[in-house]
Motif scaffolding. Structure first.
Motif, PDB file in Angstrom:
ATOM      1  N   ASP A  69       4.042  -2.391   4.173  1.00  0.00           N
ATOM      2  CA  ASP A  69       4.049  -0.848   4.129  1.00  0.00           C
ATOM      3  C   ASP A  69       5.019  -0.177   3.282  1.00  0.00           C
ATOM      4  N   ALA A  70       4.557   0.228   2.289  1.00  0.00           N
ATOM      5  CA  ALA A  70       5.773   1.048   1.236  1.00  0.00           C
ATOM      6  C   ALA A  70       6.579   2.052   1.907  1.00  0.00           C
ATOM      7  N   SER A 127      -7.033   0.489   0.155  1.00  0.00           N
ATOM      8  CA  SER A 127      -5.826   0.534  -0.923  1.00  0.00           C
ATOM      9  C   SER A 127      -5.504  -1.002  -1.005  1.00  0.00           C
ATOM     10  N   GLY A 129      -7.113   3.602  -2.236  1.00  0.00           N
ATOM     11  CA  GLY A 129      -8.291   4.030  -1.710  1.00  0.00           C
ATOM     12  C   GLY A 129      -7.943   5.099  -0.930  1.00  0.00           C
ATOM     13  N   GLU A 130      -9.204   5.833  -0.075  1.00  0.00           N
ATOM     14  CA  GLU A 130      -8.965   6.728   0.750  1.00  0.00           C
ATOM     15  C   GLU A 130      -8.381   6.269   2.114  1.00  0.00           C
ATOM     16  N   LYS A 131      -8.543   5.052   2.401  1.00  0.00           N
ATOM     17  CA  LYS A 131      -7.794   4.452   3.572  1.00  0.00           C
ATOM     18  C   LYS A 131      -7.158   3.306   3.223  1.00  0.00           C
ATOM     19  N   ARG A 132      -6.124   3.060   4.101  1.00  0.00           N
ATOM     20  CA  ARG A 132      -5.190   1.953   3.899  1.00  0.00           C
ATOM     21  C   ARG A 132      -5.832   0.679   3.478  1.00  0.00           C
ATOM     22  N   ARG A 159       1.665  13.363   8.135  1.00  0.00           N
ATOM     23  CA  ARG A 159       2.406  13.646   9.650  1.00  0.00           C
ATOM     24  C   ARG A 159       3.559  13.897   9.313  1.00  0.00           C
ATOM     25  N   LYS A 182       9.145   2.543  10.287  1.00  0.00           N
ATOM     26  CA  LYS A 182       8.206   3.038   9.371  1.00  0.00           C
ATOM     27  C   LYS A 182       8.532   4.668   9.451  1.00  0.00           C
ATOM     28  N   PRO A 237       1.153  -1.118  -0.080  1.00  0.00           N
ATOM     29  CA  PRO A 237      -0.197   0.068  -0.001  1.00  0.00           C
ATOM     30  C   PRO A 237       0.788   1.230  -0.001  1.00  0.00           C
ATOM     31  N   ALA A 238       0.638   2.146  -1.075  1.00  0.00           N
ATOM     32  CA  ALA A 238       1.729   3.002  -1.181  1.00  0.00           C
ATOM     33  C   ALA A 238       0.624   4.397  -1.560  1.00  0.00           C
ATOM     34  N   ALA A 239      -0.469   4.505  -0.980  1.00  0.00           N
ATOM     35  CA  ALA A 239      -1.437   5.713  -1.585  1.00  0.00           C
ATOM     36  C   ALA A 239      -1.622   6.617  -0.420  1.00  0.00           C
ATOM     37  N   GLY A 240      -0.832   6.515   0.417  1.00  0.00           N
ATOM     38  CA  GLY A 240      -0.972   7.518   1.630  1.00  0.00           C
ATOM     39  C   GLY A 240      -0.530   9.060   1.330  1.00  0.00           C
TER      40      GLY A 240
HETATM   41  O1  C5P Z   1      -1.102   5.717   7.453  1.00  0.00           O
HETATM   42  P1  C5P Z   1      -0.174   4.839   7.726  1.00  0.00           P
HETATM   43  O2  C5P Z   1       0.995   5.087   8.291  1.00  0.00           O
HETATM   44  O3  C5P Z   1      -0.754   3.547   8.465  1.00  0.00           O
HETATM   45  O4  C5P Z   1       0.475   3.914   6.032  1.00  0.00           O
HETATM   46  C1  C5P Z   1       1.176   2.874   5.899  1.00  0.00           C
HETATM   47  C2  C5P Z   1       1.022   2.503   4.633  1.00  0.00           C
HETATM   48  O5  C5P Z   1      -0.243   2.505   3.957  1.00  0.00           O
HETATM   49  C3  C5P Z   1       1.885   3.536   3.663  1.00  0.00           C
HETATM   50  O6  C5P Z   1       2.819   2.899   2.889  1.00  0.00           O
HETATM   51  C4  C5P Z   1       0.771   4.195   3.072  1.00  0.00           C
HETATM   52  O7  C5P Z   1       1.220   4.974   1.926  1.00  0.00           O
HETATM   53  C5  C5P Z   1      -0.218   3.226   2.876  1.00  0.00           C
HETATM   54  N1  C5P Z   1      -1.464   4.096   2.613  1.00  0.00           N
HETATM   55  C6  C5P Z   1      -2.368   3.526   1.463  1.00  0.00           C
HETATM   56  N2  C5P Z   1      -3.652   4.258   1.263  1.00  0.00           N
HETATM   57  C7  C5P Z   1      -3.941   5.123   2.352  1.00  0.00           C
HETATM   58  C8  C5P Z   1      -3.332   5.266   3.369  1.00  0.00           C
HETATM   59  C9  C5P Z   1      -2.229   4.910   3.528  1.00  0.00           C
HETATM   60  O8  C5P Z   1      -1.993   2.786   0.601  1.00  0.00           O
HETATM   61  N3  C5P Z   1      -5.408   5.862   2.011  1.00  0.00           N
END
Ligand code: C5P
Length: 234
Positions: A106-107, A86, A80-83, A15, A214, A8-11
């Motif tokens: 986690d990417a 995604s 997506g909007e949330k991990r 922070r 992380k 998942p790399a959509a964050g």
């Molecule tokens: O937000 P968090 O620290 O939990 O993010 C962990 C991983 O999830 C990150 O690699 C982030 O890019 C990914 N992520 C995602 N889609 C989101 C939010 C976070 O793929 N909507």
């Protein structure tokens, strides 16, 4: 048995102050996301990898994937909007069978090492679900949030606590079942293991390392550079 990896790399990386999400920052001159892809690609049991990114980042990530020689082995899906969303999107793109293994990583943890990935795959093959975790070194307090901060309500004995890292690995069938139940109940977790826990599926823990950090806030990137230099020296 095939092994699929989801990154998942959509964050948005809210922070960490900066013009771009942290998974695209450079570490040792290479984008953070590419470090993770390289390490997973070097594990022979890994079949293919799926990266979930925001729509507007698709082109950039696809060109990085070809630049670093992963074309064909890495697929890009929309995040997506949330991990959790995604990961769900990537899951629905996997050509997997119920007994295959899915690792979610986690990417933004670029310093994962091949030995930890191998140990996680072995544990999943044996038990069905396993995550990388670190024993807690600090004393852990449960708190109640207040308008002024927090009030301690209890101390959780340290031996009962591990800090969850990634990869988190599962048999595809178990992960799909846990996601389906979470979606049906509207439950949103901060990792995949929490979805299996609520579905009553046991999750084993594999020993992690503090190097597998992380990259979340200012200072983490400098620490990762330090660990990377140490690793390259050996
Ligand atoms: O937000 P968090 O620290 O939990 O993010 C962990 C991983 O999830 C990150 O690699 C982030 O890019 C990914 N992520 C995602 N889609 C989101 C939010 C976070 O793929 N909507």
């Amino acid at each position: 048995m095939q092994v699929f990896v989801i990154l998942p790399a959509a964050g948005l990386g809210t922070r960490m102050a900066g013009p771009q999400p942290k998974q695209f920052l450079a570490l040792g001159g290479i984008p953070i996301l590419i470090h993770s892809l390289r390490t997973f690609a070097a594990v022979p049991r890994v079949t293919s990898m799926y990266v979930a990114v925001r729509k507007q980042e698709t082109e950039r990530v696809e060109s990085q994937i070809s630049e670093f020689g992963f074309a064909g082995r890495v697929h890009v899906v929309e995040g997506g909007e949330k991990r959790q969303e995604s990961v769900a999107n990537a899951l629905s793109a996997l050509p997997a069978q119920p007994d295959d293994i899915v690792l979610v990583h986690d990417a933004v943890r670029p310093l994962i090492d091949a030995a930890t990935i191998e140990r996680t795959i072995d544990a999943v093959a044996e038990t069905g679900a396993a995550i990388v975790g670190m024993p807690a070194v600090d004393t852990i307090k449960q708190v109640e949030r207040t308008a002024h901060g927090a009030l301690v309500t209890a101390t959780i004995p340290r031996e009962f606590v591990v800090q969850a890292q990634t990869p988190q690995g599962f048999r595809f069938g178990l992960l799909q079942r846990a996601f389906a139940e979470a979606t049906a109940d509207g439950f949103v977790g901060t990792d995949e293991a929490s979805l299996l826990e609520r579905a009553g599926i046991p999750v084993a823990v594999v020993h992690g390392s503090q190097v597998n950090l992380k990259i979340t806030q200012a200072g983490d990137l400098e620490l990762a550079e330090f660990y990377l230099q140490q690793r390259n020296r050996h």
